[in-house]
Design a protein around this motif. Sequence first.
Motif, PDB file in Angstrom:
ATOM      1  N   GLY A  79       0.825  -1.204   0.000  1.00  0.00           N
ATOM      2  CA  GLY A  79       0.000   0.000   0.000  1.00  0.00           C
ATOM      3  C   GLY A  79       0.856   1.249   0.000  1.00  0.00           C
ATOM      4  N   GLU A  80       0.187   2.369  -0.232  1.00  0.00           N
ATOM      5  CA  GLU A  80       0.884   3.643  -0.293  1.00  0.00           C
ATOM      6  C   GLU A  80       1.364   4.061   1.077  1.00  0.00           C
ATOM      7  OE1 GLU A  80      -0.421   7.284  -2.738  1.00  0.00           O
ATOM      8  OE2 GLU A  80      -2.167   5.938  -2.678  1.00  0.00           O
ATOM      9  N   LEU A  81       2.521   4.697   1.133  1.00  0.00           N
ATOM     10  CA  LEU A  81       2.989   5.257   2.396  1.00  0.00           C
ATOM     11  C   LEU A  81       2.911   6.771   2.261  1.00  0.00           C
ATOM     12  CD1 LEU A  81       4.241   4.881   5.174  1.00  0.00           C
ATOM     13  CD2 LEU A  81       6.481   4.758   4.093  1.00  0.00           C
ATOM     14  N   LEU A  82       1.940   7.370   2.932  1.00  0.00           N
ATOM     15  CA  LEU A  82       1.697   8.798   2.809  1.00  0.00           C
ATOM     16  C   LEU A  82       2.229   9.509   4.047  1.00  0.00           C
ATOM     17  CD1 LEU A  82      -1.943   8.541   1.408  1.00  0.00           C
ATOM     18  CD2 LEU A  82       0.086   9.225   0.123  1.00  0.00           C
ATOM     19  N   LEU A  83       3.531   9.818   4.044  1.00  0.00           N
ATOM     20  CA  LEU A  83       4.108  10.521   5.192  1.00  0.00           C
ATOM     21  C   LEU A  83       3.763  11.999   5.078  1.00  0.00           C
ATOM     22  CD1 LEU A  83       7.610   8.801   5.429  1.00  0.00           C
ATOM     23  CD2 LEU A  83       5.480   8.267   6.646  1.00  0.00           C
ATOM     24  N   GLY A  84       3.698  12.672   6.236  1.00  0.00           N
ATOM     25  CA  GLY A  84       3.336  14.082   6.233  1.00  0.00           C
ATOM     26  C   GLY A  84       1.923  14.296   5.721  1.00  0.00           C
ATOM     27  N   HIS A  85       1.060  13.332   5.944  1.00  0.00           N
ATOM     28  CA  HIS A  85      -0.343  13.424   5.528  1.00  0.00           C
ATOM     29  C   HIS A  85      -1.246  13.193   6.726  1.00  0.00           C
ATOM     30  CE1 HIS A  85       1.081  13.315   1.416  1.00  0.00           C
ATOM     31  NE2 HIS A  85      -0.165  13.472   0.971  1.00  0.00           N
ATOM     32  N   ALA A  86      -2.505  13.561   6.582  1.00  0.00           N
ATOM     33  CA  ALA A  86      -3.473  13.317   7.653  1.00  0.00           C
ATOM     34  C   ALA A  86      -4.816  12.997   7.041  1.00  0.00           C
ATOM     35  CB  ALA A  86      -3.597  14.543   8.548  1.00  0.00           C
ATOM     36  N   VAL A  87      -5.603  12.233   7.776  1.00  0.00           N
ATOM     37  CA  VAL A  87      -6.977  11.950   7.372  1.00  0.00           C
ATOM     38  C   VAL A  87      -7.826  13.144   7.816  1.00  0.00           C
ATOM     39  CG1 VAL A  87      -8.957  10.411   7.653  1.00  0.00           C
ATOM     40  CG2 VAL A  87      -6.628   9.467   7.551  1.00  0.00           C
ATOM     41  N   THR A  88      -8.592  13.712   6.899  1.00  0.00           N
ATOM     42  CA  THR A  88      -9.359  14.915   7.220  1.00  0.00           C
ATOM     43  C   THR A  88     -10.856  14.703   7.108  1.00  0.00           C
ATOM     44  OG1 THR A  88      -9.144  15.625   4.924  1.00  0.00           O
ATOM     45  CG2 THR A  88      -7.514  16.470   6.486  1.00  0.00           C
ATOM     46  N   GLY A  89     -11.259  13.487   6.775  1.00  0.00           N
ATOM     47  CA  GLY A  89     -12.688  13.239   6.709  1.00  0.00           C
ATOM     48  C   GLY A  89     -12.954  11.788   6.389  1.00  0.00           C
ATOM     49  N   THR A  90     -14.211  11.376   6.610  1.00  0.00           N
ATOM     50  CA  THR A  90     -14.602   9.999   6.295  1.00  0.00           C
ATOM     51  C   THR A  90     -15.920  10.032   5.549  1.00  0.00           C
ATOM     52  OG1 THR A  90     -15.826   9.757   8.347  1.00  0.00           O
ATOM     53  CG2 THR A  90     -13.514   9.110   8.400  1.00  0.00           C
ATOM     54  N   GLN A  91     -16.178   8.995   4.793  1.00  0.00           N
ATOM     55  CA  GLN A  91     -17.447   8.888   4.090  1.00  0.00           C
ATOM     56  C   GLN A  91     -18.102   7.557   4.443  1.00  0.00           C
ATOM     57  OE1 GLN A  91     -14.559   9.564   1.672  1.00  0.00           O
ATOM     58  NE2 GLN A  91     -14.788  11.621   2.544  1.00  0.00           N
ATOM     59  N   GLY A  92     -19.419   7.535   4.244  1.00  0.00           N
ATOM     60  CA  GLY A  92     -20.144   6.301   4.491  1.00  0.00           C
ATOM     61  C   GLY A  92     -21.318   6.548   5.415  1.00  0.00           C
ATOM     62  N   GLY A  93     -22.173   5.533   5.563  1.00  0.00           N
ATOM     63  CA  GLY A  93     -23.330   5.658   6.447  1.00  0.00           C
ATOM     64  C   GLY A  93     -23.115   4.842   7.691  1.00  0.00           C
ATOM     65  N   THR A  94     -23.711   3.632   7.692  1.00  0.00           N
ATOM     66  CA  THR A  94     -23.514   2.769   8.841  1.00  0.00           C
ATOM     67  C   THR A  94     -22.261   1.924   8.677  1.00  0.00           C
ATOM     68  OG1 THR A  94     -24.960   1.151   7.805  1.00  0.00           O
ATOM     69  CG2 THR A  94     -25.962   2.654   9.384  1.00  0.00           C
ATOM     70  N   ALA A  95     -21.526   2.133   7.598  1.00  0.00           N
ATOM     71  CA  ALA A  95     -20.222   1.496   7.424  1.00  0.00           C
ATOM     72  C   ALA A  95     -19.335   2.453   6.636  1.00  0.00           C
ATOM     73  CB  ALA A  95     -20.352   0.161   6.681  1.00  0.00           C
TER      74      ALA A  95
END
Lengths: 108, 999
Positions: B377-393
């Motif tokens: 998988g990708e290694l995304l250094l200096g990155h952050a998760v800023t949101g999520t998508q989905g409903g009950t999953a």
Amino acid sequence: MLIACPYCGPRDVAEFTYQGDANRPRPDPASTDLDAWNDYVYQRANPAGPHREYWQHSGGCRSHLLVTRNTLTHEIAGVAFVRSAPVPATKPAPAAPRKRPASRKAKP
Amino acid sequence: MSGRRTETGGRIDRLRTIRFTFDGKAYTGHAGDTLASALLAAGVTLFGRSFKYHRPRGLVAAGVDEPNALVTVLRDGTREPNVPATQVEIFDGLVAESQNRFPSLSFDLGAVNGLGGRFFGAGFYYKTFMGPVIGPLKGTRVWMLCEWFIRRAAGLGRAGRAADPATYERVNAFCDVLVVGSGLAGLVAARAAALEGKRVILAEADATMGGSANWSGERIGGRPADEWAEDTTAELAAMDNVRLLPRTTVWGYYDGNTLAATERVSGHKAQAAKAEPRHRTWTIRAGTVVLATGALERPIVFPGNDRPGVMLAGAAERYANEFGVLPGRRIALFANNDGAYRAAAALAAAGAGIAAIVDVRPAISEGARMLAGMAGGELLLGHAVTGTQGGTALSGISVRRFDAGRPTGEARALPVDCLAVSGGWSPVIHLASQAGQKPVWSDERQAFLPPEPTQNWLGAGAFTGAAITAEALAQGRAAGLKAAGGKADRTKQPEVEAPTLDPAPAPVFEIAVPDGREKAFVDFQHDVTADDVRLARREGFVSVEHMKRYTTLGMATDQGKTSNVPGLAIMAAERGVPIPEVGTTRFRAPYASVSLGSIAAERHGDLRPARLTPMHDWHVEHGAVMQAAGLWFRPQIYGLPGETVEQAYVREARTVRAGAGIVDVSTLGKIAVQGPDAAAFLDRVYTNTFSTLPVGKARYGLMLREDGFVFDDGTTWRLGENDFLMTTTTANAARVMQHLEYFLDVVWPDLRVHLTSVTDEWAGAAVAGPDARKVLERAVTGTAVDDAALPFMGIVRGEVDGAPVMVCRLSFSGELAYEVYCGAGHGTHVWEALVEAGEPFGIVPYGLEALGTLRIEKGHVTGSEIDGRTTARDLHLDGLLSKKKPFIGSAMANREGLADPDRLSLVGVVSLDGRPLNGGAHVTLAQSGPGGLGESIGHLTAVCYSPALQKYVALALLRGGSALHGTRAFVSDPMRGRFGPVEIVSHHFFDPEGSRLHG
């Protein structure tokens, strides 16, 4: 908390009954000095630190013990039979001078 | 429904299938599964609805720290609410349901609250319902109106109403060394102490010993860590001086190195073994405690971080390695530290696809880089998760560059069904905090480390901040040896094969997205967001204690296990101060939820000790209805078929006044007061004089407390010059004994007096009534009982049918009466002989109701009147206050306030409307009714129907007392709706001259 009963050995506090502050000299039984009796019955210094108090080993040998307990840490510095540790004739100096309610003699 | 179970691996027993039900739907799992792992394996992502906004929630953790997946376990008609699904071991027939949803988990109407989220922020209740007066509605009135709806909408599980059929027990244990936590540090500590020969208890909250060895994937001594832990556990189990307590959470650390723990004994079994309790509470007194409680992983706060599918990295690793369950097919990781990389590698090895590893740090260690390579998988250094998508999953996440603490650049979407997050680790210092100073903040570890102990404990393993297994093993052995008083061991430890990782996380707790519309949660269980923490600061609630109460952060059932440190960090960042300056969280017991049943244990219901008099069986055989009186059981009435209670006691009391009755008085407290100074001692403890009492006579005595109020009363018999038998009221027997012992030990140690409680040594029967003497004449041999031989208050010794007895002529009923005492073993024999002797006179046994009726008619006082607030004067007993000698309470009894004529004082009350009176009812001088209550002048203390007066009467304590005799008044009992006229009279209703008792 453990209290080392001099007769039974160290026992859980659940076996003991607190029997009050040991720093209050009881007035002479015949005394009618109500101020002295009032101090004896109601006034307590409630110190934060070492405190001499009576505990009865009610779930054991039933002796009354003179226990020196730190009220902040529950550390027990000494335990002796009250019968061999005479009641103080004079009370140790309280931490702060106690104020007597001025209105005690007045009728509410 | 996608199967998430891996083909192989995990510590579950794949050959054993277990069937259970969740929300009415049938599922299967394997032995070794928790409810959480089994449902996750079945593809369930939605486990609950959140507390306030009813947002869909999934699993965050795999252990006791789980904040979201709370369920209710239904069993034997009872409900156990708010149990983390991660803590429920499945068994055949388990029935559990989700909570806080209506009508169902997937379609929840309460989710509408989420739309009003703006209005339900921190402080919502305070602002809305304590506000100004709006028209006719005061703020508090609005609250009462809305409370019902809000209470239904916000909340956790519902407690059941059915009685719990399970049993609980308490147990005390003693050991030299208590080890809390059976991870590798705890295991080797226990082993080291045990090999020194010490008595060791090893408590583990989970079902299996070994802690993280069960899922770390590391190797120790050339073998998988879980096998090594299993072998060490088996070695400990085989040792006599070791007690292993699995499923036991140590939750409190108290004075004197006493710890409280609760063991889940049978709740995880389909069928509890006979006499097996559900929970068992241990009180463990330990010489030394080794705290090896590990550490809990923290989440990172970012918008949408509560979407089902976002979980802790360590939990994801545990589900894969211990339970053989993949929390997702396509997984991303999000971290501020190296720990998540091991999880990534483990998830990949178990078969999951790793989409990306997102790390806020621009650079990582070699070890982490190697694991990232294994994971793919990708290694995304200096990155952050800023949101999520989905409903009950979860269906995807948004990722942005993360630079100087801020997200920058465009968001990139990554489709994933699981996001495993690691925000660093917090040592579990809860117990240490209860027995130590303030926790210490470590900038390096970005965590609170254990404080200085104030009790006798040592730490080991991740609890101390140790980040690698080799260090945990070394610390564990050292702590175990030190606790056991053994010498340090410098031999080589087994080799640990584990990747080398950097233990220091980046100091990033929140990814704040400016103008982000999505909520970023700090406390999942109480729905507290990062914005709530900021709001608290803006409104001045800046210290940890204020913030906690204003936002309720950390106040849910998980007590902020995952949220406390992020909450503090966000507040510190807002204020621009270091984290410890905001405050440190101190932890109180309990560490985890404890069932109230296990604390009460046997101290309720049938297991309360019952004190039975020697004649108990006779009473029961003769139709007595037994009544509890403290621990004693006494006959209430001896009812005839078809009789009401009132009919029975009226018949009994009437028979006593007309002929003879017999009552069991064995329960009276009895104290032998013996010694050369016994008489002098009694003079000091009683208000009246006992030194003048002749041998062979008894006297009624009254005791005061030091403050001058009445303490107890009873008769004391002088059996010899230095030998007294004191009787006390049944209820006060123990207190009187203690009172006397105190004065002998503390105040008058010079008095030569010995006290012995003899309550259980004697059986007592009182024979009362005009024919009482005739009954005794037939029954008692070896002594005369006529008036000359046995005058009022006299004592004689004789025999009843061969059994030695002591007879004292005294009366509680006002009739000619005798108390016959014999050894407890002869109790029934003597009782039966007395009953037989009374048959020609129609003797009846009578119970407490008739006893009470007879004494009320005479105006005698008992515990209802001696209620701790009455003086001798109040009870018209001041004639017993000796003026010739001091006694306990003599000076204080003369206080001015105690002589006030306005004090409540004893009178009699007669019902004028012919209806029964109620004990506790108030008495008013003005007419009183449901429309308007008059001013109370006192209350009724005891009530009965008086057969002698043929009226309903009562004793009462009224202001003004005897001055009110002849006054018409009213009873006022709005609770029971009883109002009506009464007359106030003397408390001596019947035979005031006392002519009858002289017979």
